[in-house]
Scaffold this motif. Structure first.
Motif, PDB file in Angstrom:
ATOM      1  N   GLY A   1      54.148  48.860  12.024  1.00 53.60           N
ATOM      2  CA  GLY A   1      54.296  48.474  13.428  1.00 53.60           C
ATOM      3  C   GLY A   1      54.268  46.963  13.591  1.00 53.60           C
ATOM      4  N   VAL A   2      53.352  46.309  12.864  1.00 50.36           N
ATOM      5  CA  VAL A   2      53.267  44.843  12.895  1.00 50.36           C
ATOM      6  C   VAL A   2      54.559  44.233  12.355  1.00 50.36           C
ATOM      7  CG1 VAL A   2      52.063  42.818  11.978  1.00 50.36           C
ATOM      8  CG2 VAL A   2      50.758  44.837  12.677  1.00 50.36           C
TER       9      VAL A   2
ATOM     10  N   GLY B   1      49.947  48.754  15.986  1.00 51.34           N
ATOM     11  CA  GLY B   1      50.377  47.623  15.166  1.00 51.34           C
ATOM     12  C   GLY B   1      51.426  46.776  15.859  1.00 51.34           C
ATOM     13  N   ALA B   2      52.276  47.434  16.667  1.00 51.82           N
ATOM     14  CA  ALA B   2      53.334  46.703  17.385  1.00 51.82           C
ATOM     15  C   ALA B   2      52.748  45.666  18.335  1.00 51.82           C
ATOM     16  CB  ALA B   2      54.221  47.690  18.148  1.00 51.82           C
ATOM     17  N   ASN B   3      51.630  45.997  18.953  1.00 57.01           N
ATOM     18  CA  ASN B   3      51.004  45.049  19.878  1.00 57.01           C
ATOM     19  C   ASN B   3      50.519  43.792  19.166  1.00 57.01           C
ATOM     20  OD1 ASN B   3      51.364  47.131  21.774  1.00 57.01           O
ATOM     21  ND2 ASN B   3      49.537  46.499  22.880  1.00 57.01           N
ATOM     22  N   VAL B   4      50.086  43.952  17.918  1.00 58.22           N
ATOM     23  CA  VAL B   4      49.687  42.782  17.141  1.00 58.22           C
ATOM     24  C   VAL B   4      50.918  42.009  16.669  1.00 58.22           C
ATOM     25  CG1 VAL B   4      48.495  41.982  15.054  1.00 58.22           C
ATOM     26  CG2 VAL B   4      47.510  43.834  16.425  1.00 58.22           C
ATOM     27  N   GLY B   5      51.956  42.727  16.271  1.00 61.69           N
ATOM     28  CA  GLY B   5      53.177  42.086  15.792  1.00 61.69           C
ATOM     29  C   GLY B   5      53.840  41.198  16.825  1.00 61.69           C
ATOM     30  N   THR B   6      53.728  41.573  18.094  1.00 58.35           N
ATOM     31  CA  THR B   6      54.384  40.801  19.148  1.00 58.35           C
ATOM     32  C   THR B   6      53.713  39.455  19.379  1.00 58.35           C
ATOM     33  OG1 THR B   6      55.354  41.036  21.353  1.00 58.35           O
ATOM     34  CG2 THR B   6      53.059  41.619  21.139  1.00 58.35           C
ATOM     35  N   THR B   7      52.509  39.246  18.823  1.00 55.79           N
ATOM     36  CA  THR B   7      51.826  37.952  19.003  1.00 55.79           C
ATOM     37  C   THR B   7      52.472  36.849  18.162  1.00 55.79           C
ATOM     38  OG1 THR B   7      50.234  38.403  17.216  1.00 55.79           O
ATOM     39  CG2 THR B   7      49.629  39.123  19.434  1.00 55.79           C
ATOM     40  N   LEU B   8      53.301  37.213  17.180  1.00 61.39           N
ATOM     41  CA  LEU B   8      53.938  36.205  16.340  1.00 61.39           C
ATOM     42  C   LEU B   8      54.764  35.237  17.178  1.00 61.39           C
ATOM     43  CD1 LEU B   8      54.785  35.048  13.564  1.00 61.39           C
ATOM     44  CD2 LEU B   8      56.651  36.719  13.554  1.00 61.39           C
ATOM     45  N   THR B   9      55.544  35.776  18.110  1.00 63.96           N
ATOM     46  CA  THR B   9      56.403  34.930  18.930  1.00 63.96           C
ATOM     47  C   THR B   9      55.586  33.971  19.786  1.00 63.96           C
ATOM     48  OG1 THR B   9      57.920  36.812  19.049  1.00 63.96           O
ATOM     49  CG2 THR B   9      58.393  34.953  20.469  1.00 63.96           C
TER      50      THR B   9
ATOM     51  N   VAL C   1      43.670  37.707  19.529  1.00 62.48           N
ATOM     52  CA  VAL C   1      42.325  38.282  19.384  1.00 62.48           C
ATOM     53  C   VAL C   1      42.197  39.541  20.223  1.00 62.48           C
ATOM     54  CG1 VAL C   1      39.878  37.907  19.887  1.00 62.48           C
ATOM     55  CG2 VAL C   1      41.216  36.119  18.765  1.00 62.48           C
ATOM     56  N   PHE C   2      42.704  39.513  21.449  1.00 60.62           N
ATOM     57  CA  PHE C   2      42.639  40.691  22.309  1.00 60.62           C
ATOM     58  C   PHE C   2      43.322  41.899  21.656  1.00 60.62           C
ATOM     59  CE2 PHE C   2      45.449  43.053  25.260  1.00 60.62           C
ATOM     60  CZ  PHE C   2      44.500  43.902  25.793  1.00 60.62           C
ATOM     61  N   ASN C   3      44.543  41.695  21.165  1.00 61.58           N
ATOM     62  CA  ASN C   3      45.273  42.808  20.544  1.00 61.58           C
ATOM     63  C   ASN C   3      44.633  43.249  19.241  1.00 61.58           C
ATOM     64  OD1 ASN C   3      47.744  43.547  22.151  1.00 61.58           O
ATOM     65  ND2 ASN C   3      48.084  41.357  22.012  1.00 61.58           N
ATOM     66  N   PHE C   4      44.089  42.308  18.486  1.00 59.71           N
ATOM     67  CA  PHE C   4      43.453  42.659  17.215  1.00 59.71           C
ATOM     68  C   PHE C   4      42.183  43.476  17.444  1.00 59.71           C
ATOM     69  CE2 PHE C   4      40.619  41.755  13.602  1.00 59.71           C
ATOM     70  CZ  PHE C   4      41.426  42.209  12.567  1.00 59.71           C
ATOM     71  N   ILE C   5      41.379  43.083  18.426  1.00 61.13           N
ATOM     72  CA  ILE C   5      40.158  43.844  18.719  1.00 61.13           C
ATOM     73  C   ILE C   5      40.514  45.243  19.221  1.00 61.13           C
ATOM     74  CG2 ILE C   5      38.137  43.988  20.223  1.00 61.13           C
ATOM     75  CD1 ILE C   5      37.955  40.957  20.127  1.00 61.13           C
TER      76      ILE C   5
END
Length: 560
Positions: A53-54, A90-98, A302-306
């Motif tokens: 997902g990430v 995992g997708a929610n964490v992956g979107t933090t890259l942008t 941090v929010f998405n990772f937690i």
């Protein structure tokens, strides 16, 4: 602000979004067919599914698109509900890259002066003969256009600053404590629903914070609301989907809502913790204008990772809850109802959509094989019996349904943007068109045999024992060829031996057809059979020979 300024603002956002899309398409092409191989990783365990997902979201730059892909996989039974929850998390964490890319290259390290040199550097990639080289060229162009749009948004800031009423509203809305958090959270949610990109909402929040229109905390609230806004498209995508897909889309919403709840409960403590973290790892205090970009990016991550750490161990329990919330309905679908794809979905422009078509083509072959089994049963039944007539009607209905299924699969393939396909993906897409078209031709031929048998009954024509024996021999060869075709359709890679075996089957069918044609003409000349027996018999034999040809075409397309 004049109407020219308004249009310029909309155009800048549009340029930002187009650059983001071009980046995504370039990355997907560069990734090639490796995206199609991601499905096996999703099935292994929840941790691997989360990592996929990430990765997928980092490549296609949209958690909404990733969720649509996963929802459609659940719709077709390719992954379980629990596995889909891990991918979505995992997708929610992956979107933090942008958001990190925007924060680093536009606010922390301004690369505005490099935009046009980067575009110039992308030109050699476009002129290369390599498909992957062209893909990287698209990525660089998209990267440049994204920041060009962002720079234009920055230039519009002074225009907005000259509107004191707007600035006063923003300041007043930021000074109400928790109600202010809720206001900006809803604003972030609505904005993301409109632009369908959390990165665009992040950029706007960042601009507002940098220009001190809102505080760091209110910027965090906007970013928090953007996570809920991404749930709109997956929810809409499931309106015409099955129960499992609706559960997956609801799971996406539930994950984000639960994350929002815990973050709101400790919102100010969380913002203070982010401020402390950024200050102690060298990113600076995010309450200062020069450091707010890194602070917002850190908050988003941090929010998405937690949220991920809290809920990944609970994927099985979440799946059970979703099953209770959306109970299964009785399935009254027809035989050729599509299982692995649903054209009501917003199709994700990626190679992964081709996986669904491959699975659907394999299932299509199984339904065609089922039709052929019914024709063989018709031959064994007493002529004009109730069961024979019932089978004839069912085969006709299945053939009509197969026509509809072919059109739906073709429609789905058309909806997959060729811009996001690698060279191998384009080849696979063309071959899938061929496979489905030939499978539908097999269904037509089977239906024609059924109609010939019905006409034979209506005209009271009976075959001799030798004719029935010869027909049974031909049907056995066709059965073997179709069974081999099903094995090939289920393969990821078709070996040359499988293709050679298929050609051997076709040779046997052609040789038997020639032999039976000579024998039947000889029997006709000797008056052992009449013209009607000859006509009906040869109609069936010729349709069987056509099926053999169609089978070879399917296997050839699959092997390519």
């Amino acid at each position: 602000m004049t109407w020219i300024d308004v249009l310029t603002l909309i155009g800048a956002i549009g340029l930002f979004l187009y650059g983001l899309r071009l980046m995504s398409e370039g990355l997907q092409k560069a990734a090639g067919d490796s995206l199609r191989k991601a499905l096996s990783a999703m099935r292994s365990n929840r941790f691997a599914a989360m990592l996929m997902g990430v990765l997928i979201t980092a490549l296609i730059q949209s958690s909404s698109a990733t969720t649509v892909i996963v929802v459609s996989f659940v719709n077709g039974g390719l992954v379980t509900l629990a596995q889909s929850m891990a991918v979505i998390m995992g997708a929610n964490v992956g979107t933090t890259l942008t958001t990190w890319i925007i924060a680093l290259f536009s606010f922390k390290f301004n690369i505005a002066f490099l935009i046009f040199p980067l575009i110039a550097l992308s030109l050699p990639f476009f002129n290369s003969n390599s498909g992957r080289g062209n893909a990287w060229g698209e990525f660089i162009i998209g990267f440049s256009l994204l920041f060009l749009g962002l720079e234009e948004l920055k230039h519009l800031v002074p225009v907005v600053s000259q509107m004191p009423a707007v600035i006063d509203v923003l300041h007043d809305s930021s000074a109400m404590g928790y109600p202010s958090i809720l206001i900006f959270l809803v604003a972030g949610m609505l904005l993301t629903m409109v632009v369908q990109a959390t990165s665009a909402t992040f950029a706007i929040a960042l601009l507002m914070c940098v220009n001190q229109w809102i505080s760091f905390e209110m910027g965090c609230a906007l970013v928090l609301g953007s996570n809920i806004g991404t749930c709109l498209i997956p929810m809409l995508a499931t309106l015409s989907a099955n129960t499992m897909a609706k559960r997956a889309a609801l799971g996406h919403l539930l994950f984000n809502v639960l994350g929002m709840v815990w973050a709101l409960a400790i919102f100010y403590y969380l913002c203070d913790a982010i401020s402390y973290l950024c200050s102690h790892i060298g990113l600076g205090d995010p309450h200062e204008v020069d450091n707010v970009a890194m602070g917002l990016a850190m908050f988003h991550t941090v929010f998405n990772f937690i949220s991920l750490c809290l809920m990944l161990p609970l994927t099985t329990q979440i799946a059970r809850l979703l099953t209770r919330l959306i109970p299964e309905k009785e399935d009254l679908e027809k035989d050729f109802k599509l299982q692995y794809i649903n054209t009501g979905f917003m199709t994700a422009s990626s190679e992964m959509a081709l996986v669904q078509v491959q699975k659907e083509a394999s299932r299509y072959g199984e339904e065609v094989y089922k039709m052929f089994g019914m024709v063989r049963t018709m031959l064994d039944e007493q002529m004009g019996s109730e069961k024979q007539l019932e089978l004839n009607q069912r085969i006709r209905r299945m053939e009509e349904d197969s026509d509809s299924a072919e059109l739906e699969i073709a429609k789905f393939l058309n909806s997959v943007s060729p811009k996001t396909l690698s060279y191998s993906g384009e080849q696979l897409s063309r071959n899938l068109y061929k496979e489905v078209d030939e499978l539908e031709s097999i269904a037509d031929a089977i239906c024609h045999i059924s109609m010939v048998l019905y006409q034979k009954y209506e005209q009271r024509v009976r075959f001799t024992p030798d004719m029935n024996k010869n027909l049974s021999q031909m049907m056995s060869l066709i059965d073997i060829a179709l069974a081999h075709m099903l094995k090939v359709l289920a393969m990821d890679q078709v070996p040359q031996s499988a293709l050679n075996k298929a050609y051997n089957h076709e040779d046997e069918i052609n040789n038997l057809r020639n032999q039976l044609r000579n024998e039947i003409f000889d029997s006709l000349d000797r008056k052992k059979i009449d013209y009607y027996q000859h006509s009906f018999f040869m109609h069936i034999i010729n349709e069987c020979e056509k099926i053999g040809d169609y089978v070879i075409n399917v296997i050839s397309a699959a092997s390519e």
